[in-house]
Design an enzyme around this catalytic site. Structure first.
Site, PDB file in Angstrom:
ATOM      1  N   LYS A  53       0.843  -1.212   0.000  1.00 20.55           N
ATOM      2  CA  LYS A  53       0.000   0.000   0.000  1.00 20.55           C
ATOM      3  C   LYS A  53       0.874   1.256   0.000  1.00 20.55           C
ATOM      4  O   LYS A  53       0.629   2.206  -0.748  1.00 20.55           O
ATOM      5  CB  LYS A  53      -0.931  -0.002   1.234  1.00 20.55           C
ATOM      6  CG  LYS A  53      -2.129  -0.922   1.072  1.00 20.55           C
ATOM      7  CD  LYS A  53      -2.850  -1.182   2.387  1.00 20.55           C
ATOM      8  CE  LYS A  53      -3.944  -2.222   2.172  1.00 20.55           C
ATOM      9  NZ  LYS A  53      -4.532  -2.736   3.413  1.00 20.55           N
ATOM     10  N   GLN A  97      -5.084  -1.515   9.471  1.00 22.43           N
ATOM     11  CA  GLN A  97      -5.044  -2.829   8.853  1.00 22.43           C
ATOM     12  C   GLN A  97      -5.754  -3.853   9.743  1.00 22.43           C
ATOM     13  O   GLN A  97      -5.525  -3.909  10.955  1.00 22.43           O
ATOM     14  CB  GLN A  97      -3.575  -3.233   8.612  1.00 22.43           C
ATOM     15  CG  GLN A  97      -3.386  -4.552   7.893  1.00 22.43           C
ATOM     16  CD  GLN A  97      -3.846  -4.536   6.433  1.00 22.43           C
ATOM     17  OE1 GLN A  97      -3.867  -3.485   5.792  1.00 22.43           O
ATOM     18  NE2 GLN A  97      -4.234  -5.688   5.927  1.00 22.43           N
ATOM     19  N   ASP A 120     -11.387   3.185   3.988  1.00 20.50           N
ATOM     20  CA  ASP A 120     -11.816   1.787   3.931  1.00 20.50           C
ATOM     21  C   ASP A 120     -13.343   1.667   3.849  1.00 20.50           C
ATOM     22  O   ASP A 120     -13.868   0.580   3.602  1.00 20.50           O
ATOM     23  CB  ASP A 120     -11.364   1.079   5.221  1.00 20.50           C
ATOM     24  CG  ASP A 120     -10.274   0.063   4.982  1.00 20.50           C
ATOM     25  OD1 ASP A 120     -10.130  -0.396   3.840  1.00 20.50           O
ATOM     26  OD2 ASP A 120      -9.572  -0.266   5.954  1.00 20.50           O
TER      27      ASP A 120
HETATM   28  N1  GUN Z   1      -7.274  -6.654   5.685  1.00 24.94           N
HETATM   29  C1  GUN Z   1      -7.554  -7.337   4.561  1.00 24.94           C
HETATM   30  N2  GUN Z   1      -8.183  -6.541   3.662  1.00 24.94           N
HETATM   31  C2  GUN Z   1      -8.311  -5.331   4.255  1.00 24.94           C
HETATM   32  C3  GUN Z   1      -8.879  -4.083   3.830  1.00 24.94           C
HETATM   33  O1  GUN Z   1      -9.412  -3.931   2.729  1.00 24.94           O
HETATM   34  N3  GUN Z   1      -8.816  -3.079   4.731  1.00 24.94           N
HETATM   35  C4  GUN Z   1      -8.258  -3.234   5.954  1.00 24.94           C
HETATM   36  N4  GUN Z   1      -8.251  -2.183   6.768  1.00 24.94           N
HETATM   37  N5  GUN Z   1      -7.721  -4.352   6.376  1.00 24.94           N
HETATM   38  C5  GUN Z   1      -7.743  -5.404   5.526  1.00 24.94           C
END
Ligand code: GUN
Length: 296
Positions: A53, A97, A120
């Site tokens: 990311k 996350q 998100d």
């Molecule tokens: N863990 C796996 N996929 C995601 C996501 O799209 N957002 C977040 N915050 N954590 C994740």
């Protein structure tokens, strides 16, 4: 034999659009979008996602702020970090996350994020907005799936969409997005009876169960479009490992109109949509109109 939906290529194109948008708001408005990613603990898969990311963010010309907190961080320490990010003008998007360590309440943490910085789309305000047809932040993975479906199918009205999985991250928002596209939506989960039979009725099948190759070729209707959200590492007989989806790809491909591969399908779209949401958040917070926002 069905087409393979090249998520990697669609994601690269979307990242290019975002990059143009970032350049525009920087040169015209002097705004530099920034994303803060917070990782608690050291789950190896999460470490890989977070690094990716950050890298993609910088490639799109955005600022990336990475915070690694120890696994024994308390809920109130984490919320204090979020409160600090909420106030920071350089931070337009905040992503915590998931999954979080068991002693931390996920909803309390997500709801501490300023809804305008919730890239998100998981804050109760944003899930409520999506469910009631109001503008808001849309969760990245379902948004990526929807973009791929629109590329393949265009208009989806009247189609029967079956979603296998009811998570807050994928299944539930995916159902809302497909309802908004006028699909007839069925959401299945681990307690669903006659799962194979229901999957066989799907014009659009979205698999998000986390169970490696649960959905076999026989569960898939001829000419269906299959979106495989699963990323599962399996061990082969020679002791090597391999990434597979929730769908038995080779078998399903014999029947479908189109299918996403794993890897290289939905995964790259999730990150591209995160960047798009960060650009959107920066525009909203600075009251900027941009032509490079996803219009979906
Ligand atoms: N863990 C796996 N996929 C995601 C996501 O799209 N957002 C977040 N915050 N954590 C994740």
């Amino acid at each position: 034999m069905g087409n393979i939906i090249d998520g990697k290529a669609y994601a690269a194109a979307l990242r290019e659009e975002v990059k143009k948008g970032v350049q525009e708001i920087r040169s015209v408005h002097g705004v530099s979008p920034g994303l803060a990613v917070i990782l608690v603990g050291n789950d190896p898969a999460s470490e890989v996602y977070v690094a990716s990311k950050g890298k993609m963010c910088r490639e799109a010309g955005m600022e990336a702020f990475d915070f690694r907190l120890p696994a024994d961080t308390t809920e109130s320490q984490l919320i204090a970090k979020i409160t600090e990010m909420n106030k920071d003008k350089k931070v337009n998007g905040i992503l915590v996350q998931l999954p979080l360590p068991k002693h931390i309440h996920e909803n309390a943490v997500i709801n501490a994020i300023d809804p305008q910085k919730d890239v998100d789309g998981l804050h109760t305000i944003n899930t409520g907005r999506l469910a009631t047809g109001q503008e808001g932040m849309i969760p990245c993975t379902p948004l990526g799936c929807l973009i791929l479906l629109k590329h393949v199918l265009g208009d989806m009205s009247g189609k029967h969409a079956v979603i296998v999985g009811r998570s807050n991250l994928v299944g539930k928002p995916m159902a809302q997005l497909l309802l908004r596209e006028n699909c007839t939506v069925t959401v299945c989960h681990s307690h669903t009876k006659n799962l194979a039979e229901i999957c066989r009725q799907a014009d659009i099948l979205v698999a998000a169960t986390g169970k490696a190759e649960l959905i076999t070729g026989e569960w898939v209707k001829n000419d269906a479009v299959v979106i495989d959200v699963g990323i599962n590492r399996i061990r082969l007989s020679d002791d090597t490992t391999k990434l597979v989806g929730d769908v038995a790809f080779a078998e399903a491909r014999q029947r479908v109109k189109a299918i996403t591969p794993v890897p290289g399908g939905v995964g790259p779209m999730t990150i591209a949509c995160l960047l798009a949401n960060t650009l959107k958040a920066a525009c909203l917070q600075n009251k900027i109109q941009s032509n490079n926002l996803i219009n979906i």
